[in-house]
Scaffold this motif. Structure first.
Motif, PDB file in Angstrom:
ATOM      1  N   VAL A  35       0.835  -1.201   0.000  1.00  0.00           N
ATOM      2  CA  VAL A  35       0.000   0.000   0.000  1.00  0.00           C
ATOM      3  C   VAL A  35       0.869   1.249   0.000  1.00  0.00           C
ATOM      4  N   VAL A  36       0.716   2.061  -1.060  1.00  0.00           N
ATOM      5  CA  VAL A  36       1.342   3.380  -1.106  1.00  0.00           C
ATOM      6  C   VAL A  36       0.419   4.381  -0.428  1.00  0.00           C
ATOM      7  N   ASP A  37      -0.851   4.411  -0.825  1.00  0.00           N
ATOM      8  CA  ASP A  37      -1.901   5.097  -0.071  1.00  0.00           C
ATOM      9  C   ASP A  37      -3.241   4.516  -0.480  1.00  0.00           C
ATOM     10  N   THR A  38      -4.282   4.849   0.262  1.00  0.00           N
ATOM     11  CA  THR A  38      -5.612   4.275   0.010  1.00  0.00           C
ATOM     12  C   THR A  38      -6.557   5.274  -0.642  1.00  0.00           C
ATOM     13  N   LEU A  71     -13.556  -8.598  -9.076  1.00  0.00           N
ATOM     14  CA  LEU A  71     -12.926  -7.601  -9.940  1.00  0.00           C
ATOM     15  C   LEU A  71     -12.805  -6.271  -9.211  1.00  0.00           C
ATOM     16  N   GLY A  72     -13.822  -5.920  -8.436  1.00  0.00           N
ATOM     17  CA  GLY A  72     -13.720  -4.710  -7.621  1.00  0.00           C
ATOM     18  C   GLY A  72     -12.517  -4.745  -6.696  1.00  0.00           C
ATOM     19  N   GLN A  73     -12.299  -5.879  -6.053  1.00  0.00           N
ATOM     20  CA  GLN A  73     -11.150  -6.024  -5.156  1.00  0.00           C
ATOM     21  C   GLN A  73      -9.823  -5.930  -5.913  1.00  0.00           C
ATOM     22  N   ARG A  74      -9.774  -6.509  -7.104  1.00  0.00           N
ATOM     23  CA  ARG A  74      -8.541  -6.458  -7.890  1.00  0.00           C
ATOM     24  C   ARG A  74      -8.195  -5.027  -8.287  1.00  0.00           C
ATOM     25  N   VAL A  75      -9.195  -4.263  -8.715  1.00  0.00           N
ATOM     26  CA  VAL A  75      -8.955  -2.882  -9.134  1.00  0.00           C
ATOM     27  C   VAL A  75      -8.549  -2.028  -7.933  1.00  0.00           C
ATOM     28  N   ALA A  76      -9.227  -2.218  -6.799  1.00  0.00           N
ATOM     29  CA  ALA A  76      -8.877  -1.465  -5.588  1.00  0.00           C
ATOM     30  C   ALA A  76      -7.463  -1.783  -5.132  1.00  0.00           C
ATOM     31  N   SER A  77      -7.100  -3.058  -5.156  1.00  0.00           N
ATOM     32  CA  SER A  77      -5.763  -3.463  -4.725  1.00  0.00           C
ATOM     33  C   SER A  77      -4.689  -2.827  -5.602  1.00  0.00           C
ATOM     34  N   ALA A  78      -4.911  -2.831  -6.916  1.00  0.00           N
ATOM     35  CA  ALA A  78      -3.944  -2.229  -7.827  1.00  0.00           C
ATOM     36  C   ALA A  78      -3.832  -0.723  -7.623  1.00  0.00           C
ATOM     37  N   THR A  79      -4.941  -0.066  -7.298  1.00  0.00           N
ATOM     38  CA  THR A  79      -4.930   1.381  -7.066  1.00  0.00           C
ATOM     39  C   THR A  79      -4.119   1.738  -5.830  1.00  0.00           C
ATOM     40  N   CYS A  80      -4.183   0.892  -4.800  1.00  0.00           N
ATOM     41  CA  CYS A  80      -3.458   1.166  -3.560  1.00  0.00           C
ATOM     42  C   CYS A  80      -1.938   1.141  -3.754  1.00  0.00           C
ATOM     43  N   LYS A  81      -1.476   0.577  -4.844  1.00  0.00           N
ATOM     44  CA  LYS A  81      -0.042   0.558  -5.127  1.00  0.00           C
ATOM     45  C   LYS A  81       0.462   1.885  -5.678  1.00  0.00           C
ATOM     46  N   ARG A  82      -0.468   2.783  -6.017  1.00  0.00           N
ATOM     47  CA  ARG A  82      -0.125   4.032  -6.695  1.00  0.00           C
ATOM     48  C   ARG A  82      -0.448   5.231  -5.809  1.00  0.00           C
ATOM     49  N   ARG A  83       0.230   6.327  -6.034  1.00  0.00           N
ATOM     50  CA  ARG A  83      -0.031   7.567  -5.298  1.00  0.00           C
ATOM     51  C   ARG A  83      -1.265   8.242  -5.871  1.00  0.00           C
ATOM     52  N   GLY A  84      -2.216   8.625  -5.008  1.00  0.00           N
ATOM     53  CA  GLY A  84      -3.422   9.266  -5.459  1.00  0.00           C
ATOM     54  C   GLY A  84      -4.390   8.264  -6.066  1.00  0.00           C
ATOM     55  N   ALA A  85      -5.523   8.778  -6.561  1.00  0.00           N
ATOM     56  CA  ALA A  85      -6.558   7.907  -7.139  1.00  0.00           C
ATOM     57  C   ALA A  85      -6.197   7.620  -8.593  1.00  0.00           C
ATOM     58  N   ASP A  86      -5.239   6.724  -8.786  1.00  0.00           N
ATOM     59  CA  ASP A  86      -4.701   6.427 -10.115  1.00  0.00           C
ATOM     60  C   ASP A  86      -4.994   4.962 -10.437  1.00  0.00           C
ATOM     61  N   ALA A  87      -6.197   4.712 -10.920  1.00  0.00           N
ATOM     62  CA  ALA A  87      -6.652   3.340 -11.150  1.00  0.00           C
ATOM     63  C   ALA A  87      -5.917   2.713 -12.333  1.00  0.00           C
TER      64      ALA A  87
END
Length: 310
Positions: free
Chosen positions: A245-248, A288-304
Motif C-alpha cells: 500500500v502506497v496510499d488508500t 474484480l472490484g477487489q482487484r482494481v482497488a488493490s492495484a490502485t493502492c499501489k499508486r499515489r493518489g486515485a490512479d486506477a
C-alpha cells in the motif's frame, strides 16, 4: 448498443502529501472527486462511461477534463464554468483518509443543469455519491436527477462516501441519505460510512433493510478484511487481495468501478440482469472490484489501473 454508465458529481483537485527530497513534506496535486475517480477507473477498464457535472475553466479544470479524456470518458455532459476548482487537501495520518476542502463558489458545487431525457438517451446507469450530495446548490440538483431516474429505465448506483467534517445540518443530510438509499438499485458503502449512518447495527441487518426497500445488490467494504456482498437471500464474502500500500486514496472508488465493470462484462447492468444474477456472477464482479482497488493502492493518489495491467 452498450449503454453508458454516467458518473454524476464532483470533480476536484486532491492535494496528496508527499515526502520532499529536502527536509519536510509537501503536497502533490492529483485529479480527484469520488464520482470523477469512478468515471476514470471505469474508462480505463474499457467500459462506456461519461461524466456529468461542473468543471472549472481554470487550469486545474483543464487538468480534470484531460484526465477524463485520456481515460476514455465521454465529456459531453461536462459543463465548463467560469468559477474556481474545488481544492481538497488529504491527510493520511489516520486509518481513513481525512480531507479539508476549499470550495466557495466552486464550479462543481454551483452546477444545477439537470439533463433532460433526450440528453440521457445513451445512458443505462447513473452513479451518484460523496460530497456532491452535501454541497448546495448542486446537491439538490443531483438528488432531483436521482429521484427522477430511480426505478425507471436506468439503474441508479450509490456510494455515500461520507465526509462528516463537511456536514453542517446532520439531520437534513441523514434524511437525504435515507431517501437515496431507499431508491438505489446498487449500494456500495464502506464499513466506516455504514457505522456513521447506523452506529451499532450489524452490516447484515442494514443490508437486509436496504434490500427490503428495493436494492438489488449491497456491497460493504472492510478494507484489508475484504468485502461482503448481499443480494436477496444471499451473502457473499470476498477476501481482500494483499498488496503493497502506497496510499488508500481512491481505493473505494476503484472498487466501485471494478464492481460495475464486472457486472457490465457479464451483461448484468440492468434490473432484470441483477435480479437474475447467480452467486458466481456476483462473486466475479465483487472480485474484480477487489482487484482494481488493490492495484490502485499501489499508486499515489486515485490512479486506477487499465484493464491490460489487470
Amino acid at each position: 448498443m452498450t449503454k453508458t454508465i454516467l458518473c454524476c458529481g464532483e470533480a476536484l483537485i486532491d492535494f496528496v502529501p508527499v515526502a520532499l527530497r529536502e527536509e519536510g513534506a509537501g503536497y502533490r496535486p492529483c485529479p480527484g472527486g469520488s464520482p470523477y475517480n469512478v468515471a476514470r477507473a471505469l474508462g480505463r477498464l474499457d467500459v462506456p462511461t461519461g461524466f456529468l457535472g461542473g468543471i472549472s475553466a481554470d487550469f486545474f479544470g483543464e487538468t480534470l477534463v484531460e484526465g477524463l479524456r485520456e481515460s476514455g470518458v465521454d465529456t459531453r455532459w461536462v459543463e465548463r464554468r467560469r468559477a474556481p476548482s474545488t481544492l481538497g487537501f488529504v491527510s493520511l495520518d489516520t486509518a481513513e483518509p481525512d480531507y479539508a476542502f476549499y470550495d466557495a463558489q466552486a464550479a462543481d458545487r454551483a452546477w444545477t443543469n439537470v439533463p433532460d431525457e433526450t440528453a440521457l438517451r445513451d445512458v443505462g446507469c447513473l452513479h451518484f455519491g460523496s460530497i456532491s450530495l452535501i454541497r448546495e446548490p448542486a446537491a439538490a440538483a443531483y438528488e432531483t436527477l436521482l429521484h427522477r431516474e430511480a426505478r425507471g429505465a436506468r439503474l441508479v448506483t450509490f456510494d455515500p462516501n461520507i465526509r462528516p467534517s463537511l456536514v453542517v445540518d446532520e439531520a437534513a443530510y441523514r434524511d437525504r441519505m435515507a431517501r437515496i438509499l431507499a431508491r438505489a438499485d446498487i449500494v456500495k458503502i464502506s464499513a466506516a460510512d455504514l457505522d456513521w449512518l447506523h452506529p451499532g447495527l450489524a452490516p447484515d441487518a442494514v443490508a437486509e433493510r436496504w434490500l427490503g426497500q428495493g436494492a438489488a445488490l449491497v456491497a460493504v467494504t472492510f478494507g484489508e478484511r475484504g468485502v461482503a456482498g448481499f443480494a436477496r437471500g444471499r451473502r457473499l464474502s470476498i477476501d481482500a487481495i494483499p498488496t503493497t500500500v502506497v496510499d488508500t486514496v481512491g481505493a473505494g472508488d476503484s472498487f466501485m468501478a471494478g464492481l460495475l465493470a464486472g457486472l457490465h462484462d457479464q451483461g448484468l447492468l440492468d434490473r432484470a440482469g441483477l435480479d437474475g444474477a447467480d452467486e458466481s456472477a456476483l462473486a466475479a464482479a465483487l472480485t474484480l472490484g477487489q482487484r482494481v482497488a488493490s492495484a490502485t493502492c499501489k499508486r499515489r493518489g486515485a490512479d486506477a489501473p487499465r484493464r491490460a495491467v489487470l
